[in-house]
Design a protein around this motif. Structure first.
Motif, mmCIF file in Angstrom:
data_model
loop_
_atom_site.group_PDB
_atom_site.id
_atom_site.type_symbol
_atom_site.label_atom_id
_atom_site.label_comp_id
_atom_site.label_asym_id
_atom_site.label_seq_id
_atom_site.Cartn_x
_atom_site.Cartn_y
_atom_site.Cartn_z
ATOM 1 N N GLN A 56 0.857 -1.185 0.000
ATOM 2 C CA GLN A 56 0.000 0.000 0.000
ATOM 3 C C GLN A 56 0.894 1.237 0.000
ATOM 4 O O GLN A 56 1.755 1.379 0.865
ATOM 5 C CB GLN A 56 -0.880 -0.017 1.247
ATOM 6 N N TYR A 78 -4.690 7.100 1.276
ATOM 7 C CA TYR A 78 -5.048 6.628 2.617
ATOM 8 C C TYR A 78 -4.550 7.646 3.651
ATOM 9 O O TYR A 78 -3.529 7.427 4.302
ATOM 10 C CB TYR A 78 -4.404 5.269 2.889
ATOM 11 N N ARG A 163 -10.689 -0.596 4.218
ATOM 12 C CA ARG A 163 -10.401 0.417 3.198
ATOM 13 C C ARG A 163 -9.706 1.643 3.771
ATOM 14 O O ARG A 163 -9.050 2.376 3.035
ATOM 15 C CB ARG A 163 -11.724 0.856 2.525
ATOM 16 N N SER A 164 -9.781 1.854 5.064
ATOM 17 C CA SER A 164 -9.391 3.147 5.621
ATOM 18 C C SER A 164 -8.029 3.189 6.290
ATOM 19 O O SER A 164 -7.438 4.260 6.401
ATOM 20 C CB SER A 164 -10.455 3.598 6.640
ATOM 21 N N PRO A 166 -4.048 3.071 7.161
ATOM 22 C CA PRO A 166 -2.999 3.650 6.309
ATOM 23 C C PRO A 166 -1.946 2.679 5.797
ATOM 24 O O PRO A 166 -1.109 3.078 5.001
ATOM 25 C CB PRO A 166 -2.370 4.706 7.224
ATOM 26 N N ASN A 171 -4.530 -3.376 7.097
ATOM 27 C CA ASN A 171 -5.690 -3.736 6.285
ATOM 28 C C ASN A 171 -5.764 -5.235 6.020
ATOM 29 O O ASN A 171 -6.855 -5.800 5.939
ATOM 30 C CB ASN A 171 -5.673 -2.957 4.972
#
Length: 368
Positions: A56, A78, A163-164, A166, A171
């Protein structure tokens, strides 16, 4: 007649191979088969770290020109502002369970296999014939109602957190929790269907009315629905995995169903509900690790503790009200064998130990 046309000459830039491209350079790790752009938790990086760390993106680490995409009227990617909790380095978190794609399929397939075998063996052995009528009603009403709580948390709480957060490490862990709860809700639904087919007077539709209207379940339903409205992803994780699961989830699953099922001739329900308890034990492991990281943060530790204290002040009374409302359930089975007070005391004791391990103060509601 001959028509002559002037020749057009096109010029192209000359390709020069300077051998200065990045691919031609030798780095300290050029011949290594391991990623080295992050610091592993131990001496050597694990497969879990190789496939999750920095998957991510984050402008604070590798996106030097900022987020490569954004929302129409909001921030990009994010943003850390999606929670009031703060960390000096969100990427320091590592899931103790080391969950990634292979572990999700491997662990859940093992549980599905176990559940399927238990249900098949129960029908083959005509085990449901040994259940007394009071216990069958308890299963239809209350174990069936709990299915709605698990499904709601899976679809509208943990999927939203996924989804939220960072970093991909957080996640990944949260998405596994969503998968756990969704699978557990489906296991309870399959159990309900089997009972409906095998037992003549089993009301397989009662759970919906119980969840929507029964007085003892309405405070639990209210807490679940309130959770779905929370926007702060860290508060969602804290309120669900720390407060709700300890004071309501474990109280119902572990301190009631798991304790009295065998007394009522039922060895199938503990097997199915036990998988949900095992899932939560894994989910609590990463939750504790993440919250400890935040409460022990050198820069933000004190402010995070104060924030978590505020969240406890909001969610502890709500969950205790939901727990007390469930008290009539303890009198419904034919063979009870334990009291609501002893079950609630055990749940509160575990909750207190969990808060101490996260280095948080015990809420005043538990000091009485």
């Amino acid at each position: 007649m001959t028509v002559t046309t002037s020749e057009k000459r096109r010029s192209f830039p000359k390709i020069e191979l300077t051998d200065a491209e990045a691919g031609a350079l030798e780095f300290p790790s050029s011949k290594s088969r391991q990623f080295s752009y992050f610091k592993p938790a131990k001496l050597r990086a694990t497969v879990y770290e190789d496939v999750t760390v920095d998957v991510q993106p984050d402008p604070e680490r590798h996106l030097t020109q900022g987020w490569i995409y954004g929302f129409g009227n909001g921030p990009g990617g994010y943003p850390q502002e999606w929670t009031a909790a703060r960390s000096s380095n969100w990427h320091a978190f590592r899931d103790p369970n080391e969950e990634w794609e292979q572990t999700i399929y491997r662990n859940n397939s093992a549980v599905v296999r176990q559940t399927s075998l238990s249900l098949q063996n129960a029908k083959r052995a005509r085990a449901y014939e040994g259940f007394n009528s009071a216990w069958l009603k308890f299963l239809a009403h209350n174990v069936g109602a709990w299915m709605h709580a698990e499904n709601g948390l899976a679809l509208h709480v943990f999927t939203a957190i996924q989804r939220s957060a960072p970093t991909n490490m957080i996640n990944n862990a949260v998405s596994v929790t969503a998968a756990h709860k969704l699978r557990f809700a489906q296991d309870l639904a399959l159990f309900n269907l089997d009972l409906s087919e095998e037992v003549n007077d089993f009301d397989g539709q009662a759970h919906k009315e119980i969840w929507q209207s029964a007085p003892e379940w309405q405070p639990t339903r209210e807490v679940v629905e309130r959770l779905t409205a929370v926007e702060d992803w860290c508060e969602l994780l804290f309120a669900t995995n720390v407060v709700f699961e300890q004071l309501v989830g474990c109280l119902f699953r572990s301190e009631l169903v798991m304790q009295i099922a065998a007394r009522n001739g039922d060895y199938i329900t503990p097997t199915i509900v036990g998988t949900g308890e095992h899932d939560y034990d894994r989910d609590l492991t990463y939750t504790r690790e993440l919250l400890r990281l935040l409460t022990r943060d050198e820069k933000f530790g004190d402010s995070n503790k104060a924030l978590f204290g505020n969240w406890l002040a909001i969610w502890t009374p709500r969950c205790l009200d939901a727990a007390h409302a469930l008290q009539p359930l303890w009198s419904q089975p034919a063979d009870k064998g334990l009291t609501f007070a002893s079950s609630l005391g055990a749940a509160e004791g575990k909750f207190t130990s969990l808060l101490e391990s996260i280095e948080l103060e015990i809420p005043k509601e538990l000091k009485k």
